[in-house]
Design an enzyme around this catalytic site. Structure first.
Site, PDB file in Angstrom:
ATOM      1  N   TYR A  54       3.317   5.075 -13.037  1.00  0.00           N
ATOM      2  CA  TYR A  54       2.419   5.047 -11.873  1.00  0.00           C
ATOM      3  C   TYR A  54       1.060   5.647 -12.243  1.00  0.00           C
ATOM      4  CZ  TYR A  54       0.968   5.918  -6.985  1.00  0.00           C
ATOM      5  OH  TYR A  54       0.307   5.950  -5.774  1.00  0.00           O
ATOM      6  N   TYR A  62     -15.364  -3.697 -14.619  1.00  0.00           N
ATOM      7  CA  TYR A  62     -15.834  -4.895 -13.906  1.00  0.00           C
ATOM      8  C   TYR A  62     -17.158  -4.606 -13.187  1.00  0.00           C
ATOM      9  CZ  TYR A  62     -12.222  -8.452 -14.527  1.00  0.00           C
ATOM     10  OH  TYR A  62     -11.402  -9.434 -15.046  1.00  0.00           O
TER      11      TYR A  62
HETATM   12  P1  NAD Z   1       4.083   1.115   0.367  1.00  0.00           P
HETATM   13  O1  NAD Z   1       5.167   0.996  -0.637  1.00  0.00           O
HETATM   14  O2  NAD Z   1       4.457   1.336   1.790  1.00  0.00           O
HETATM   15  O3  NAD Z   1       3.127  -0.141   0.293  1.00  0.00           O
HETATM   16  C1  NAD Z   1       2.833  -0.835  -0.887  1.00  0.00           C
HETATM   17  C2  NAD Z   1       2.892  -2.319  -0.577  1.00  0.00           C
HETATM   18  O4  NAD Z   1       2.522  -3.066  -1.744  1.00  0.00           O
HETATM   19  C3  NAD Z   1       4.303  -2.785  -0.204  1.00  0.00           C
HETATM   20  O5  NAD Z   1       4.274  -3.537   0.983  1.00  0.00           O
HETATM   21  C4  NAD Z   1       4.742  -3.614  -1.391  1.00  0.00           C
HETATM   22  O6  NAD Z   1       5.677  -4.619  -1.056  1.00  0.00           O
HETATM   23  C5  NAD Z   1       3.421  -4.157  -1.897  1.00  0.00           C
HETATM   24  N1  NAD Z   1       3.423  -4.518  -3.316  1.00  0.00           N
HETATM   25  C6  NAD Z   1       3.797  -3.760  -4.376  1.00  0.00           C
HETATM   26  N2  NAD Z   1       3.636  -4.447  -5.527  1.00  0.00           N
HETATM   27  C7  NAD Z   1       3.137  -5.659  -5.187  1.00  0.00           C
HETATM   28  C8  NAD Z   1       2.740  -6.804  -5.931  1.00  0.00           C
HETATM   29  N3  NAD Z   1       2.820  -6.848  -7.273  1.00  0.00           N
HETATM   30  N4  NAD Z   1       2.264  -7.874  -5.258  1.00  0.00           N
HETATM   31  C9  NAD Z   1       2.155  -7.863  -3.907  1.00  0.00           C
HETATM   32  N5  NAD Z   1       2.529  -6.808  -3.153  1.00  0.00           N
HETATM   33  C10 NAD Z   1       3.009  -5.723  -3.793  1.00  0.00           C
HETATM   34  O7  NAD Z   1       3.123   2.305  -0.129  1.00  0.00           O
HETATM   35  P2  NAD Z   1       1.824   2.932   0.559  1.00  0.00           P
HETATM   36  O8  NAD Z   1       2.050   4.374   0.755  1.00  0.00           O
HETATM   37  O9  NAD Z   1       1.387   2.117   1.719  1.00  0.00           O
HETATM   38  O10 NAD Z   1       0.777   2.790  -0.631  1.00  0.00           O
HETATM   39  C11 NAD Z   1      -0.222   1.769  -0.623  1.00  0.00           C
HETATM   40  C12 NAD Z   1      -1.216   2.019  -1.737  1.00  0.00           C
HETATM   41  O11 NAD Z   1      -1.841   3.289  -1.579  1.00  0.00           O
HETATM   42  C13 NAD Z   1      -0.581   2.021  -3.135  1.00  0.00           C
HETATM   43  O12 NAD Z   1      -1.457   1.382  -4.041  1.00  0.00           O
HETATM   44  C14 NAD Z   1      -0.471   3.491  -3.455  1.00  0.00           C
HETATM   45  O13 NAD Z   1      -0.513   3.719  -4.836  1.00  0.00           O
HETATM   46  C15 NAD Z   1      -1.682   4.068  -2.744  1.00  0.00           C
HETATM   47  N6  NAD Z   1      -1.493   5.488  -2.408  1.00  0.00           N
HETATM   48  C16 NAD Z   1      -0.712   5.879  -1.359  1.00  0.00           C
HETATM   49  C17 NAD Z   1      -0.549   7.234  -1.093  1.00  0.00           C
HETATM   50  C18 NAD Z   1       0.252   7.724   0.074  1.00  0.00           C
HETATM   51  O14 NAD Z   1       0.368   8.950   0.242  1.00  0.00           O
HETATM   52  N7  NAD Z   1       0.804   6.904   0.933  1.00  0.00           N
HETATM   53  C19 NAD Z   1      -1.150   8.189  -1.916  1.00  0.00           C
HETATM   54  C20 NAD Z   1      -1.906   7.750  -2.998  1.00  0.00           C
HETATM   55  C21 NAD Z   1      -2.091   6.399  -3.235  1.00  0.00           C
END
Ligand code: NAD
Ligand code: UDP
Length: 319
Positions: A145, A159
């Site tokens: 990750y 980019y």
């Molecule tokens: P989540 O797992 O609820 O959502 C991620 C979504 O991405 C899911 O719906 C999943 O099905 C989709 N996904 C994953 N790989 C994919 C792919 N290859 N193609 C299409 N869809 C794909 O997680 P979240 O908490 O909503 O996180 C969303 C984003 O925010 C992520 O990139 C995560 O790294 C980032 N983020 C979240 C947090 C947090 O605290 N929630 C903190 C830091 C970063």
């Protein structure tokens, strides 16, 4: 505008989609449903300005028509999820980000990358400001990750520099709220679901490690401000209120009125000891600060789990 949200069926992507629609824009949501669920978008079934495409963004992204912005949120995000899907996580950060940037470049669209406080690893500088380069184990289990997101930031800057793509990078710190998956294993959802079931709250290690928890509506406000600002360097968004995991377990017990016990379990490998955002950049350049205190946000999240996920089970420990 017509905006593409990757990861739209996830926790953050679905709230972001709601906000973009509320701002009057059209949204194309893309999601492979690897860790997300259509349930998070069910309320948009009749919304004519929203389209959903089930696609893996690590494969070439196919979208017809105009695209003005791409908000790239697709990636497994909880430690339990990314350790379960290590290769898909690396691919989402690397190939997915390249494909999202390619789409933005081809259509002359702005791109916002959802990066993470995990780029700071187990930080040796506290709180973390954007100028800190981090302390990441490049081959540990969490590296799938952390390094994917570090690559994602690097290719986004490349980019921008090489092709002039209009990019934004947000480093998101631990965010919580309604629509978290009850079994994704993150600490807030785990503790709430355990407390509501009357099961012991599972504290990993002695619970002295810290995190800083931001309520989802505050985060989405910051993301929208960043999207509309002219800032290409990464910006931290999170709530600087810092709590130990023990303190969090007490707050969840208070918010649920649960009499659950608290039990210690092994600490996952490379679990960061401390984490707290320095948000002075967001304050100065976006005039942004989080508003929802942890107690209030927990109450709203507890309400969601009580009303919408009454039979939910918590997630297992990572690994
Ligand atoms: P989540 O797992 O609820 O959502 C991620 C979504 O991405 C899911 O719906 C999943 O099905 C989709 N996904 C994953 N790989 C994919 C792919 N290859 N193609 C299409 N869809 C794909 O997680 P979240 O908490 O909503 O996180 C969303 C984003 O925010 C992520 O990139 C995560 O790294 C980032 N983020 C979240 C947090 C947090 O605290 N929630 C903190 C830091 C970063
Ligand atoms: N944690 C815990 N019990 C749980 C889930 C997580 O004690 O049931 C701890 C975890 O070890 C970490 C912190 O809570 O120290 C935050 O974990 P989470 O998975 O929510 O996010 P992270 O910040 O580690 O990505």
């Amino acid at each position: 505008m017509r905006l593409v949200v990757t990861g739209a069926a996830g926790f953050l992507g679905s709230h972001l989609t709601d906000r973009l629609l509320a701002e009057g824009h059209g949204v194309v949501g893309i999601d492979s449903l690897i860790t997300g669920t259509r349930r998070n978008l069910a309320h948009l079934r009749e919304e004519s300005r929203f389209t959903f495409l089930e696609q893996d963004v690590s494969e070439p992204i196919e979208i017809e028509g105009e695209v003005d912005g791409v908000l790239h949120f697709a990636s497994p995000a909880s430690p339990v999820d990314y350790l379960r899907f290590p290769i898909q996580t690396l691919e989402a950060g690397a190939l997915g980000t390249r494909n999202a940037l390619g789409l933005a470049r081809a259509r002359g669209a702005r791109l916002l990358l959802a990066s993470t406080s995990e780029v700071y690893g187990d930080p040796l500088v506290h709180p973390q400001s954007e100028s800190y380069w981090g302390n990441v184990n490049p081959i540990g289990p969490r590296s799938v990750y952390d390094e994917a997101k570090r690559f994602a930031e690097a290719i986004t800057m490349a980019y921008h520099r090489e092709f002039g793509v209009d990019t934004r990078i947000v480093r998101i710190f631990n965010t919580y709220g309604p629509r978290m998956r009850p079994d994704d294993g993150r600490v807030v959802s785990n503790f709430i679901v355990q407390a509501l079931r009357g099961e012991p709250l599972t504290v990993y290690g002695d619970g002295s490690q810290s995190r800083s928890f931001c309520f989802v509506s505050d985060l989405v406000e910051g993301i929208w401000r960043l999207f509309n600002a002219d800032i290409h360097e990464p910006v931290n968004l999170g709530n600087p209120g810092e709590y130990t995991i023990r303190e969090l377990s007490d707050l969840v017990l208070a918010a649920t009125g649960s009499a659950s016990a608290v039990e210690e379990r092994p600490l996952p490998t490379d679990d960061p000891r401390v984490r707290c955002p320095d948000i002075s950049q967001a304050a100065a350049r976006l005039d942004w600060a989080p508003r929802i205190p942890l107690e209030d946000g927990l109450r709203r999240t507890v309400e969601y789990f009580r009303e919408n996920r009454p039979s939910a089970r918590p997630g297992a420990a990572p690994g």
